[in-house]
Structure formats: structure tokens, C-alpha cells
Design a protein around this motif. Structure first.
Motif, short mmCIF file in Angstrom:
data_model
loop_
_atom_site.label_atom_id
_atom_site.label_comp_id
_atom_site.label_asym_id
_atom_site.label_seq_id
_atom_site.Cartn_x
_atom_site.Cartn_y
_atom_site.Cartn_z
N ASN A 17 -21.82 -25.86 -77.92
CA ASN A 17 -21.69 -26.61 -79.18
C ASN A 17 -20.50 -27.58 -79.08
OD1 ASN A 17 -23.80 -25.04 -80.24
ND2 ASN A 17 -22.33 -23.43 -80.78
N CYS A 18 -20.75 -28.87 -79.35
CA CYS A 18 -19.72 -29.89 -79.12
C CYS A 18 -19.59 -30.82 -80.33
CB CYS A 18 -20.07 -30.71 -77.88
SG CYS A 18 -20.13 -29.74 -76.34
N ARG A 19 -18.48 -31.62 -80.30
CA ARG A 19 -18.25 -32.64 -81.33
C ARG A 19 -18.07 -33.99 -80.64
NH1 ARG A 19 -13.21 -32.04 -83.94
NH2 ARG A 19 -12.58 -30.87 -82.08
N VAL A 20 -18.69 -35.02 -81.22
CA VAL A 20 -18.46 -36.40 -80.79
C VAL A 20 -17.71 -37.08 -81.93
CG1 VAL A 20 -19.55 -38.60 -80.24
CG2 VAL A 20 -20.49 -36.47 -79.31
N LEU A 21 -16.56 -37.73 -81.61
CA LEU A 21 -15.70 -38.32 -82.62
C LEU A 21 -15.73 -39.84 -82.53
CD1 LEU A 21 -12.58 -35.95 -82.32
CD2 LEU A 21 -14.57 -35.74 -83.83
N ASN A 22 -15.70 -40.46 -83.74
CA ASN A 22 -15.52 -41.91 -83.88
C ASN A 22 -16.50 -42.69 -82.99
OD1 ASN A 22 -13.31 -41.51 -85.67
ND2 ASN A 22 -11.99 -41.12 -83.88
N LEU A 23 -17.80 -42.44 -83.19
CA LEU A 23 -18.82 -43.15 -82.41
C LEU A 23 -19.12 -44.48 -83.11
CD1 LEU A 23 -20.70 -42.95 -79.94
CD2 LEU A 23 -22.46 -42.02 -81.47
N PRO A 24 -18.74 -45.61 -82.51
CA PRO A 24 -18.92 -46.91 -83.19
C PRO A 24 -20.40 -47.26 -83.36
CG PRO A 24 -17.37 -47.06 -81.35
CD PRO A 24 -18.06 -45.74 -81.22
N ALA A 25 -20.60 -48.25 -84.23
CA ALA A 25 -21.96 -48.74 -84.43
C ALA A 25 -22.51 -49.32 -83.13
CB ALA A 25 -21.97 -49.81 -85.53
N ARG A 26 -23.81 -49.12 -82.91
CA ARG A 26 -24.51 -49.66 -81.75
C ARG A 26 -23.92 -49.18 -80.43
NH1 ARG A 26 -29.19 -51.40 -84.06
NH2 ARG A 26 -28.69 -52.30 -86.10
N SER A 27 -23.61 -47.88 -80.36
CA SER A 27 -23.06 -47.31 -79.12
C SER A 27 -23.63 -45.92 -78.93
CB SER A 27 -21.53 -47.27 -79.17
OG SER A 27 -21.10 -46.37 -80.19
N GLN A 28 -23.37 -45.33 -77.78
CA GLN A 28 -23.87 -43.99 -77.49
C GLN A 28 -22.92 -43.26 -76.57
OE1 GLN A 28 -27.70 -44.86 -75.71
NE2 GLN A 28 -26.88 -44.72 -73.64
N GLN A 29 -23.07 -41.92 -76.56
CA GLN A 29 -22.30 -41.08 -75.65
C GLN A 29 -23.24 -40.06 -75.03
OE1 GLN A 29 -18.58 -39.57 -77.05
NE2 GLN A 29 -18.49 -37.93 -75.54
N THR A 30 -23.03 -39.82 -73.72
CA THR A 30 -23.89 -38.90 -72.97
C THR A 30 -23.05 -37.77 -72.40
OG1 THR A 30 -25.38 -40.70 -72.37
CG2 THR A 30 -25.50 -38.71 -71.04
N TYR A 31 -23.58 -36.56 -72.47
CA TYR A 31 -22.94 -35.42 -71.82
C TYR A 31 -24.03 -34.46 -71.38
CZ TYR A 31 -23.58 -32.67 -76.12
OH TYR A 31 -24.10 -32.00 -77.19
N SER A 32 -23.66 -33.44 -70.63
CA SER A 32 -24.63 -32.50 -70.07
C SER A 32 -24.28 -31.07 -70.45
CB SER A 32 -24.67 -32.61 -68.54
OG SER A 32 -25.14 -33.87 -68.14
N ILE A 33 -25.34 -30.30 -70.70
CA ILE A 33 -25.20 -28.85 -70.91
C ILE A 33 -25.82 -28.18 -69.69
CG2 ILE A 33 -25.81 -26.91 -72.38
CD1 ILE A 33 -26.12 -28.87 -74.68
N ASN A 34 -25.04 -27.39 -68.98
CA ASN A 34 -25.48 -26.75 -67.75
C ASN A 34 -25.78 -25.27 -68.01
OD1 ASN A 34 -24.77 -29.23 -66.35
ND2 ASN A 34 -22.64 -28.56 -66.61
#
Length: 721
Positions: free
Chosen positions: A234-251
Motif C-alpha cells: 500500500n503506497c501514497r503518491v504526493l502532489n501529482l501535477p495535472a497531465r502527468s503520471q507516476q509508475t512503480y512496481s509491486i513485486n
């Protein structure tokens, strides 16, 4: 000034005052006589404006509303109402500060305010609303404002209207989750790639991502995101601007106990806020993988024939192939026989238990493998029934993991009787000039014991010829290949005739015309075809007329036929003895149809169709050259043909013709034997032969008499022909 003067002046003053009063009263009377205007004494306008052009859920938006009475008089009654936008809720208003406010009401998303004797002036108040969670990004929230009123005389005036709006600007969060490998094996590690995208028009301050791992996997780690922002998966993504994305992996790691063939579904949920931390909503996604089924073993099964007679054996080849890159572990092959089949033998030897035959192998190397299973058809099996034999394979791979069971089946049809075809082709005349017409005959006589569901004859005519006058409708033409298709061809004789016009052929050329026959059993399964047949026509210059006796054309045809038969039978010359021996007997019905062929040879199926075809060709040749149209309907058609030390003797009875291929001398006595056999046969089977239409069962008794002829039991008839 004297007293009189003062009195006169006072009188004049009173007169001037009276005149002024009269003027005032007259003006008042005039004014009273003029009607009051019904409109125009009070004119109201409506205005509304939002305090901000954009907002997000949780924001408070103030709309300033204005009622402007431009006069010149007051409005006796004013009714104002506003339709508030969806996804908003009422907070407050300042209408109470207007002195002439007399009351308010609300219903649903409409609010109303009443005013009395509203004087000429601009009257303004504020309506404050809160934006709720729900509208999508870029949604416009409109407010509509309406004013209805009367003038100071109570007469209705036209409605005034105004509007204002605010646009919702929020983040729009989407999430995707993709496994890096699918399918997976028990104990295998895999990763889920999570992509968090903000497709909205403002920043999302916080996105909470909660991953619900299924019981078939265990958490290992996360990557591509600060570890401090995660607790397990379980994770948190902070301050994600408009028209953007963030990628991470769960192993994760798949449990070693995961059952092969089952699915593993992983669900991911996300909650998020806007840029002032108002929680907007939630989104979700999922990803699934399959625990791989081992399919390293393939299996197949093929019978050596599509048919089998009752009591006969049939061989199945069973293929079991390891398609993987390494050897399989223990492998079991189980074959379940139908009740009408019994195990006869197998290679390698299988274990028989009831109607199941089993083989077990400790391991199976990479590549193809096969075994043989020979079964016997029960004597009680139903004619025409289909028997299906099913084989299954089970195995474990080299690591002991169980693989998926594989299965294959093969079917055969029980046949008590099958069709068989004598196939031949003739041309008459055998020599013709350019432009002449040659009659071709294709014989397809069903000499078997059952109907053929389908017969197909393909005939390719020579270059430069034209086919005309076919006796049967042509089913198809491709180039020079003509096709005839027949259904339900019963036992007995069948033929096709057609004419070939030698339209564009050269002199001194030889035209060879081939025909092919394919046929099926009564149930539509193909049987082995008899091979191609051909007829030859020599193209010669026209001799301009004929002469008495046998024409050169007839001699050529006769010579060709004789050479063909002689070549077929010539291998017997060296081994033939000086005594007369009956090598072959063809029993034909009086209409020329072959009833049965008998032989001394060990393999009667090698060329019996060729012999009978040639014999039919000889009969047609003789019929056309010597006898005429009634040839085969008269006795004494042809007694004998000589080819070296071989003779073909033909004897005719009332209903049958016997053609005997002889070797050795003398032969004149054999004719008496043949006649005696015909008399005995027709005495016993006369009624059946007289109306015979191809039913082989009705003439089974003929075997006795023909076998007696071959073995010499009619030699007592010498000299008694």
C-alpha cells in the motif's frame, strides 16, 4: 404711507394670493384629469455575477445578485428567484440587509425572495454556495436569476433575467496494473507495473493506493517509489501535477501450493484529493495471471484402416510426444476400448484390465514416441456402426509437477460389406482421321457387395479434341478435365459414353485419354481407388473408303487389345505346363456385367480389375466389329482368343457368360467342361440369374460350380458339349 394706502396694498396682496391659489387649483384639476401611466414608473433590471471563475469541491462560491430599479417610482411588489447549480449546497445570503425585503422561500434547487415597495435604486445582496464532490473536471455550474414585479399601481411588468456560472477544475485520476509475466509457475516471482495518471487540470495533493493481494501470492517489495511512502503493497503518491503520471512496481511471489490451471486476480484501489486536500473519490483496477498448465505432452491416435470386418483385427498407432526442451517424468497412457473391441496384442506390451489397456513409463525423452495397439472386432458388432477408441495421457514434468491430461480418439466403421469397382475405358474406333468422331466408354462396375455413397470420375481429354454427347450430365469442367459425380451407386454395371471430335489434331499422332475414379463406402468415407485407366486413339490420314472384310482400323484395335491382355498374362508362359490349366475364370451376366472373378493365384486382388476391364473391352470390340448392335444378346459371340500358349475361351449359357483363361493343351475339351459347369450353375440358380440386378448375396451359390470347374471336376463332360 397713509392708512388708506396700506389698506389698498393689502387688498391687492389678497387678490394676488387668490389668483395664485386659483392657478394652483386649476393646475391640480388638470393634473388630476390626466390618467396615471400604467408602466414606466418603475423599471427593474437583474444582474448576477460569480465571485470566482473556477472552483473545486469544498470551495465556497459567492454569487452577487443585483435588482436595479431605475425608477422613477417604486415597485409595489417584487418576486425574485434563483435556480442554484447542481452539485452545490446553500451556505448563506445577505438579502436581509435590504430594508424592503419581506420574505423568502426554497424548493429543491430553487430559492426565492420577496420585496415590497422597492424604491428606485440598485439593491444588491450575496448568495453563498459550497461546491460538492461529484462533478467531473471542467464541468460548468450555472446559476439562473429571475425578477418579476409590479409598478407602484400594482400593474405587472415584464420579467428580467440574469445568469452566472463557475467552472469545476479538479484532478482526474486513472490507474492501471499489468503483470510482467503470464502465465506463471508455482513458486515463481513476478511484478505488477502500476501506472498512476492525472488526466485532470489541477494537482492532486494525495493519492492513496491500497493493493489487496490474493492468497496465492505473498508480498516481496515495491520499487520505483520512495519506500517511506509505502506500507507493504500500500503506497501514497504526493502532489501529482495535472497531465502527468507516476509508475512503480509491486513485486510478489506465487505460492508453491498454487494449483495449476487456476487464476490469480490482484485488485488495486485508489482514493485521492484535489489541490486543497478535499477527498474527491476512488478508482480501482485489477490484474490477473494464470498458474500455467503443463502442456508438454501431446497425444494422437490413427487406425491403419477406416473399416474393419467383424472378427478382423485392426492396428492403432498411438503417438505420445514430449514437446518440451527436457524429459518428462512418470507418464501414463490409458486406452479405453469400446465394448465391441478386445485387446489382441500391443507393442510394447500393455497391462489389460477390463476394457482398458495401460502403459506406464518412468520417463519420456524429448521428441516423438509411439506404440502399437492391435484390437479385434467383435463378431456381434453391428454392421455400419462406428467404434470410437479413446486414449488419454497423464504425466509429471521433470520437476514432478503434474501436467494437463491430454486425450485423443480414433474411430473405425464396422463393415460387413463394401463396394469395389472394376474400372475400364475403351475407344472406338481406335484409329481415326482428323475431324472424325470417336466414341469413348468408361465402365465403373460396382463388383463389391454394397452401395458406394459417392463416385467421382475425372476424365482429361487430349489437346485439340472436343467432348460432345455425354450420356450422363457433366458435373464440372476445369480446362480439359471433365468430372462426373454419382451418388448411391449400387452393385452392378455402370458406364458413361461420350464422343470426342478430333478437331485440331495432327496425322500420325497418338492420343491417350486418361480417366480416374474415386469412391467411398456406404457411409461416405473414401476407399482406395483402382488407379487410372486410359484409351488410345491413333490419328491417321483418311483412306477415302473401305473394303470388304475386316478393316485396318479393326485389326489395329484388335491387335492393341490382344497385346495388352497378352502383356498382362505373359508372365505365366514360362511356368505353364503342357497340360490344360484354367488359371482365371470371369463369371459375367448375359448383359456383360461381371458377377465374380475366380483365380488360382495367391493374390487375387493384384490385377483382377485389369483383367476384367480388358475382357469388357474385348467384348465391346467384337460386338462392334463382327456382331453389330445385337452382339451381346446372341449366342456364340466369341469362342476363343489365342495369344501364344494362352487362350481365352468364352462360353455362353442362357443367363451367364463364362470367360476362362487357359494355359497348356488341349483346350477343346475344356470348352465341354465350361459348358457343363454353366448348365449345372443355371439349373441351380436360374431364377436368381434371370432377373439378377447386382445382388451378390443371391448368387453366392455360384462359387461351388466355378470352383469345381477350376479343380477339374467337370472333366467327365469331355466330348459331351
Amino acid at each position: 404711507m397713509t392708512r388708506r394706502a396700506r389698506t389698498a396694498e393689502a387688498l391687492r396682496g389678497r387678490r394676488r394670493l387668490l389668483a395664485t391659489l386659483c392657478l394652483v387649483f386649476a393646475l391640480a384639476a388638470v393634473l388630476a384629469a390626466v390618467p396615471r401611466p400604467a408602466a414606466g414608473t418603475a423599471t427593474l433590471g437583474a444582474w448576477a455575477v460569480s465571485g470566482t471563475p473556477t472552483a473545486d469541491p469544498g470551495d465556497v462560491v459567492t454569487f452577487t445578485i443585483s435588482i436595479n430599479n431605475v425608477g422613477p417610482s417604486f415597485a409595489a411588489n417584487v418576486w425574485a428567484n434563483a435556480t442554484v447549480p447542481p452539485f452545490t449546497t446553500y451556505v448563506s445570503e445577505t438579502v436581509g440587509g435590504i430594508t424592503w425585503f419581506s420574505g423568502e422561500w426554497f424548493s429543491g434547487n430553487r430559492r426565492g425572495w420577496n420585496f415590497t415597495n422597492l424604491p428606485a435604486a440598485n439593491h444588491t445582496f450575496d448568495l453563498t454556495l459550497r461546491v460538492l464532490v461529484g462533478p467531473a473536471d471542467q464541468t460548468v455550474l450555472p446559476l439562473s436569476f429571475f425578477v418579476n414585479y409590479t409598478d407602484d399601481a400594482g400593474l405587472p411588468r415584464p420579467e428580467s433575467a440574469a445568469s452566472a456560472s463557475v467552472k469545476v477544475v479538479i484532478p482526474t485520476i486513472l490507474i492501471t496494473k499489468t503483470p510482467t509475466v503470464d502465465p506463471v509457475d508455482p513458486g515463481q516471482s513476478l511484478s505488477y507495473s502500476v501506472v498512476v495518471s492525472n488526466w485532470g487540470n489541477t494537482t492532486s495533493n494525495t493519492i492513496w493506493l491500497n493493493d489487496t493481494l490474493p492468497p496465492q501470492v505473498t508480498f516481496v517489495s515495491v520499487s520505483g517509489i520512495q519506500p517511506s511512502r509505502c506500507t507493504g503493497p500500500n503506497c501514497r503518491v504526493l502532489n501529482l501535477p495535472a497531465r502527468s503520471q507516476q509508475t512503480y512496481s509491486i513485486n510478489v511471489r506465487v505460492a508453491s501450493s498454487a494449483v495449476r490451471g487456476t487464476g490469480v486476480t490482484n485488485n488495486l484501489f485508489a482514493n485521492y484529493t484535489d489541490n486543497d486536500d478535499t477527498v474527491l473519490g476512488s478508482v480501482s483496477t485489477s490484474a490477473s495471471v494464470t498458474v500455467r498448465v503443463l502442456t508438454d505432452l501431446t497425444i494422437g491416435k490413427v487406425p491403419d484402416a477406416p473399416f474393419a470386418f467383424r472378427g478382423q483385427t485392426i492396428t492403432f498407432t498411438i503417438w505420445y510426444n514430449d514437446t518440451s526442451a527436457s524429459a518428462l517424468g512418470a507418464t501414463w497412457i490409458n486406452d479405453t476400448l469400446p465394448l465391441e473391441m478386445t485387446h489382441d496384442r500391443s507393442t510394447p506390451t500393455g497391462t489389460v484390465a477390463g476394457n482398458t489397456v495401460r502403459w506406464q513409463f518412468p520417463n519420456v525423452a524429448t521428441g516423438p514416441h509411439s506404440l502399437l495397439l492391435v484390437v479385434r472386432i467383435s463378431a456381434s458388432a453391428t454392421n455400419g456402426s462406428q467404434l470410437t477408441n479413446v486414449v488419454t495421457g497423464n504425466y509429471v514434468d521433470g520437476a514432478g509437477q503434474p501436467g494437463q491430461q491430454v486425450q485423443a480418439g480414433a474411430s473405425i466403421v464396422v463393415a460387413a460389406s463394401l463396394p469395389a469397382f472394376e474400372f475400364a475405358k475403351t475407344a472406338a474406333p481406335g484409329t481415326a482421321a482428323p475431324g472424325a468422331t470417336v466414341r469413348f466408354t468408361v465402365y465403373y462396375n460396382n463388383t463389391g457387395t454394397n452401395t458406394s455413397a459417392a463416385v467421382v470420375i475425372d476424365d482429361t481429354i487430349p489437346q485439340g479434341t472436343v467432348l460432345t454427347n455425354p450420356s450422363e450430365t457433366v458435373s464440372g469442367v476445369v480446362g480439359r478435365r471433365y468430372t462426373w459425380r454419382f451418388t448411391n451407386v449400387v452393385t452392378g454395371g455402370h458406364s458413361i459414353t461420350y464422343d470426342l471430335v478430333l478437331q485440331n489434331v495432327a496425322v500420325n499422332t497418338t492420343l491417350v485419354n486418361f480417366a480416374f475414379l474415386n469412391f467411398t463406402d456406404p457411409f461416405g468415407s473414401p476407399l482406395s481407388p483402382p488407379g487410372s485407366r486410359s484409351a488410345v486413339v491413333h490419328v491417321a490420314a483418311s483412306n477415302g473408303g473401305g473394303s470388304g472384310g475386316i478393316s485396318p482400323l479393326t485389326l489395329v484395335v484388335g491387335t492393341l487389345i490382344a497385346l495388352a491382355v497378352a502383356g498382362l498374362l505373359g508372365y505365366r508362359v514360362v511356368a505353364a505346363k503342357r497340360q490344360t490349366v484354367i488359371d482365371e475364370v470371369f463369371l459375367l451376366h448375359r448383359d456383360g456385367l461381371l458377377i465374380k472373378h475366380y483365380t488360382r493365384r495367391m493374390r487375387p486382388d493384384v490385377d483382377s480389375d485389369i483383367l476384367s476391364g480388358m475382357l469388357i473391352a474385348v467384348q465391346n470390340f467384337v460386338n462392334e466389329s463382327f456382331i453389330g448392335a445385337e452382339g451381346l444378346q446372341r449366342e456364340g459371340v466369341l469362342d476363343e482368343l489365342r495369344f501364344g500358349e494362352f487362350k481365352i475361351v468364352l462360353e455362353r449359357g442362357q443367363w451367364v457368360i463364362v470367360a476362362a483363361v487357359l494355359s497348356g493343351d488341349p483346350t477343346n475339351r475344356v470348352k465341354d467342361e465350361v459348358k457343363a459347369a454353366i448348365r449345372a450353375l443355371e439349373t441351380a440358380l436360374g431364377p436368381e440369374l434371370e432377373g439378377w440386378r447386382g445382388d451378390m448375396r443371391s448368387v453366392e451359390g455360384a462359387d461351388r460350380y466355378v470352383q469345381d470347374l477350376i479343380t477339374g471336376k467337370y472333366r467327365h463332360a469331355w466330348g459331351k458339349g
